[in-house]
Design an enzyme around this catalytic site. Sequence first.
Site, PDB file in Angstrom:
ATOM      1  N   HIS A 110       0.875  -1.171   0.000  1.00 49.25           N
ATOM      2  CA  HIS A 110       0.000   0.000   0.000  1.00 49.25           C
ATOM      3  C   HIS A 110       0.914   1.223   0.000  1.00 49.25           C
ATOM      4  O   HIS A 110       1.986   1.196   0.626  1.00 49.25           O
ATOM      5  CB  HIS A 110      -0.821   0.132   1.283  1.00 49.25           C
ATOM      6  CG  HIS A 110      -1.848  -0.928   1.533  1.00 49.25           C
ATOM      7  ND1 HIS A 110      -1.557  -2.093   2.181  1.00 49.25           N
ATOM      8  CD2 HIS A 110      -3.172  -0.970   1.256  1.00 49.25           C
ATOM      9  CE1 HIS A 110      -2.659  -2.814   2.292  1.00 49.25           C
ATOM     10  NE2 HIS A 110      -3.655  -2.159   1.739  1.00 49.25           N
ATOM     11  N   ASP A 113       2.038   2.005   3.590  1.00 50.18           N
ATOM     12  CA  ASP A 113       2.960   1.171   4.364  1.00 50.18           C
ATOM     13  C   ASP A 113       4.381   1.253   3.825  1.00 50.18           C
ATOM     14  O   ASP A 113       5.338   1.043   4.557  1.00 50.18           O
ATOM     15  CB  ASP A 113       2.487  -0.278   4.563  1.00 50.18           C
ATOM     16  CG  ASP A 113       1.823  -0.919   3.377  1.00 50.18           C
ATOM     17  OD1 ASP A 113       0.635  -1.246   3.481  1.00 50.18           O
ATOM     18  OD2 ASP A 113       2.495  -1.104   2.346  1.00 50.18           O
ATOM     19  N   GLU A 241     -11.031  -6.471  -4.769  1.00 51.39           N
ATOM     20  CA  GLU A 241     -10.899  -7.543  -3.768  1.00 51.39           C
ATOM     21  C   GLU A 241     -12.169  -7.605  -2.921  1.00 51.39           C
ATOM     22  O   GLU A 241     -12.357  -6.800  -2.008  1.00 51.39           O
ATOM     23  CB  GLU A 241      -9.674  -7.251  -2.892  1.00 51.39           C
ATOM     24  CG  GLU A 241      -9.366  -8.354  -1.909  1.00 51.39           C
ATOM     25  CD  GLU A 241      -8.071  -8.092  -1.142  1.00 51.39           C
ATOM     26  OE1 GLU A 241      -7.087  -7.629  -1.753  1.00 51.39           O
ATOM     27  OE2 GLU A 241      -8.067  -8.336   0.069  1.00 51.39           O
ATOM     28  N   GLU A 277      -9.625 -13.422  -1.771  1.00 56.71           N
ATOM     29  CA  GLU A 277      -8.907 -13.739  -0.529  1.00 56.71           C
ATOM     30  C   GLU A 277      -9.664 -14.803   0.257  1.00 56.71           C
ATOM     31  O   GLU A 277     -10.867 -14.671   0.497  1.00 56.71           O
ATOM     32  CB  GLU A 277      -8.742 -12.463   0.304  1.00 56.71           C
ATOM     33  CG  GLU A 277      -8.102 -12.716   1.658  1.00 56.71           C
ATOM     34  CD  GLU A 277      -7.617 -11.441   2.325  1.00 56.71           C
ATOM     35  OE1 GLU A 277      -7.161 -10.514   1.629  1.00 56.71           O
ATOM     36  OE2 GLU A 277      -7.697 -11.374   3.566  1.00 56.71           O
ATOM     37  N   HIS A 280     -11.658 -13.709   3.293  1.00 60.85           N
ATOM     38  CA  HIS A 280     -12.857 -12.946   2.942  1.00 60.85           C
ATOM     39  C   HIS A 280     -13.975 -13.892   2.501  1.00 60.85           C
ATOM     40  O   HIS A 280     -15.149 -13.639   2.780  1.00 60.85           O
ATOM     41  CB  HIS A 280     -12.549 -11.937   1.839  1.00 60.85           C
ATOM     42  CG  HIS A 280     -11.519 -10.915   2.237  1.00 60.85           C
ATOM     43  ND1 HIS A 280     -11.107  -9.916   1.393  1.00 60.85           N
ATOM     44  CD2 HIS A 280     -10.832 -10.743   3.387  1.00 60.85           C
ATOM     45  CE1 HIS A 280     -10.203  -9.164   2.009  1.00 60.85           C
ATOM     46  NE2 HIS A 280     -10.012  -9.657   3.219  1.00 60.85           N
ATOM     47  N   ASP A 305      -5.316 -13.601  -2.741  1.00 58.81           N
ATOM     48  CA  ASP A 305      -4.692 -13.266  -1.468  1.00 58.81           C
ATOM     49  C   ASP A 305      -4.738 -14.539  -0.639  1.00 58.81           C
ATOM     50  O   ASP A 305      -5.800 -14.969  -0.167  1.00 58.81           O
ATOM     51  CB  ASP A 305      -5.411 -12.107  -0.770  1.00 58.81           C
ATOM     52  CG  ASP A 305      -4.811 -10.758  -1.168  1.00 58.81           C
ATOM     53  OD1 ASP A 305      -3.954 -10.736  -2.079  1.00 58.81           O
ATOM     54  OD2 ASP A 305      -5.180  -9.739  -0.560  1.00 58.81           O
ATOM     55  N   ASP A 348      -1.296 -12.524   2.015  1.00 59.97           N
ATOM     56  CA  ASP A 348      -1.891 -11.446   2.802  1.00 59.97           C
ATOM     57  C   ASP A 348      -2.163 -12.068   4.173  1.00 59.97           C
ATOM     58  O   ASP A 348      -3.305 -12.330   4.545  1.00 59.97           O
ATOM     59  CB  ASP A 348      -3.176 -10.948   2.130  1.00 59.97           C
ATOM     60  CG  ASP A 348      -3.710  -9.685   2.783  1.00 59.97           C
ATOM     61  OD1 ASP A 348      -3.163  -9.292   3.827  1.00 59.97           O
ATOM     62  OD2 ASP A 348      -4.667  -9.094   2.241  1.00 59.97           O
TER      63      ASP A 348
HETATM   64  C1  XLS Z   1      -7.992  -6.493   4.145  1.00 56.54           C
HETATM   65  C2  XLS Z   1      -7.506  -6.699   2.794  1.00 56.54           C
HETATM   66  C3  XLS Z   1      -6.313  -5.834   2.420  1.00 56.54           C
HETATM   67  C4  XLS Z   1      -6.122  -5.825   0.918  1.00 56.54           C
HETATM   68  C5  XLS Z   1      -5.251  -4.717   0.435  1.00 56.54           C
HETATM   69  O1  XLS Z   1      -8.766  -7.279   4.670  1.00 56.54           O
HETATM   70  O2  XLS Z   1      -7.236  -8.051   2.617  1.00 56.54           O
HETATM   71  O3  XLS Z   1      -5.170  -6.274   3.069  1.00 56.54           O
HETATM   72  O4  XLS Z   1      -5.604  -7.025   0.468  1.00 56.54           O
HETATM   73  O5  XLS Z   1      -5.762  -3.474   0.728  1.00 56.54           O
HETATM   74 NI    NI Z   2      -6.235  -8.891   0.992  1.00 55.01          NI
HETATM   75 NI    NI Z   3      -8.163  -9.341   4.189  1.00 58.80          NI
END
Ligand code: XLS
Ligand code: NI
Ligand code: NI
Length: 450
Positions: A110, A113, A241, A277, A280, A305, A348
């Site tokens: 990001h 970061d 995402e 992800e 998620h 992810d 991630d």
């Molecule tokens: C948060 C997300 C974040 C994204 C990038 O839950 O996974 O880390 O991957 O912004």
């Molecule tokens: Ni993520």
């Molecule tokens: Ni996440």
Amino acid sequence: MTSEFFPDVSPLKFEARQSAARTHPRQSQRLAFHHYDATASVEGRTMEEHLRFAACYWHTMRNGLADPFGAATAVTPWDDGSASISNAMRRAEAFFEFLTKCQIGRWCFHDRDLAPEGETIAQSEKNLDALAAHAIELQRATGKRLLWGTANLFSHPRYMHGAATSPAVDAFLHGAAQVRKALEVTHMLGGEGYVLWGGREGYDTLLNTDLAREREQLARFLHMAADHAQSIGFRGVLLIEPKPHEPTTHQYDSDSEATLNFLREFNLITRFKLNIETNHATLAGHSMEHELAVAIAAGALGSIDANMGTPTLGWDTDRFPTDAYLTTNIMLAILNAGGLKKGGLNFDAKRRRASFEPIDLFHAHAAGMDAFAIGLKAAARIRADGRLAEFVAARYASWDSPIGKQIRAGTLSLAQCAQEAARLAPAPQASGRQEMLESIVNDLLFSDDA
Ligand code: XLS
Ligand code: NI
Ligand code: NI
């Protein structure tokens, strides 16, 4: 590059499992890969080419491992805790040493970061430019590549009501400034993709929310981002995402199906793919296989992810993906879809709070890489064995009959179908054989000649 940040860690190598030996009383296994052999060939491609691992900057370098009940625990000798540019640069050097020693070819970041936020947008951009220039040098020196970049549109208090979906236009404008810059930096670093995660693009309560308006704002923002990417000649893949909630009560891109629907509704479907992800998917009440299958069916799988949740906890726990059934299912979906293409497996993932030593970064990533190597090999065995694919083909065989083909071609009406139903004798039902199929997967996952 001088190896000074992780002096106790030698570059990880692939070692046969039998030779695993203790090197330290608190390490019951040597720091090495026991399944991931980068150059080993699976289905005609190397493991490295299949798996396209990436490490993420936010968890690996910036997550102190605090939780809502306790302070940060991570030991980070390379980080003096300041928001100085020199500290940020040193951190980046430590990260690239980590990538190199851990055989991870790619990374993700990001804006915030990688570089500290300044007092003004101009200062923030200057900071990011300095870090991007440093990262380019580090990429050159190590041969590492950027999988994707992104902008943090959720941490700063100005985004408390959302960024693109904020009721305050000021937040939208600030978000636009960040995404414009992060896209340009990603492009400059040769990024293969750019991610938009809508951390606060949702609502906490409908009592204060105009949902229709917020969804339109989000669509407008995504069109602007895609237009800008095009105008600067960025040829990477643009990714959304999905996540259902947390920190919001409801996030608009809640899962693959909802996101695809959103993209179609607002004429964005050709411009974006999905970054899926695992955790998620869990939060959305789906399996990762489900989310992948939906994206693949729509031709919209972009990247992954790679982490996993703790199903007994309703939180994005971002554990390292060490579950071999999970990685097998993921790799089976990916192999069946023809590979990750420009996507990758981005960890991630964060260590548990008690895994606080620098060496745990290596143990954690190696565990995830080994789990995906196990999954890749098992998925290739499942495909070579062929029984699963044959079973599925046989299950749908009636659709290859003349009448099935006519329905699929759209040449039969509902009334004609009704006539056929009356004419035909009822066909015998066939078993779904779920348990038999699950047993085949177990058999191939744990076969001795693995
Ligand atoms: C948060 C997300 C974040 C994204 C990038 O839950 O996974 O880390 O991957 O912004
Ligand atoms: Ni993520
Ligand atoms: Ni996440």
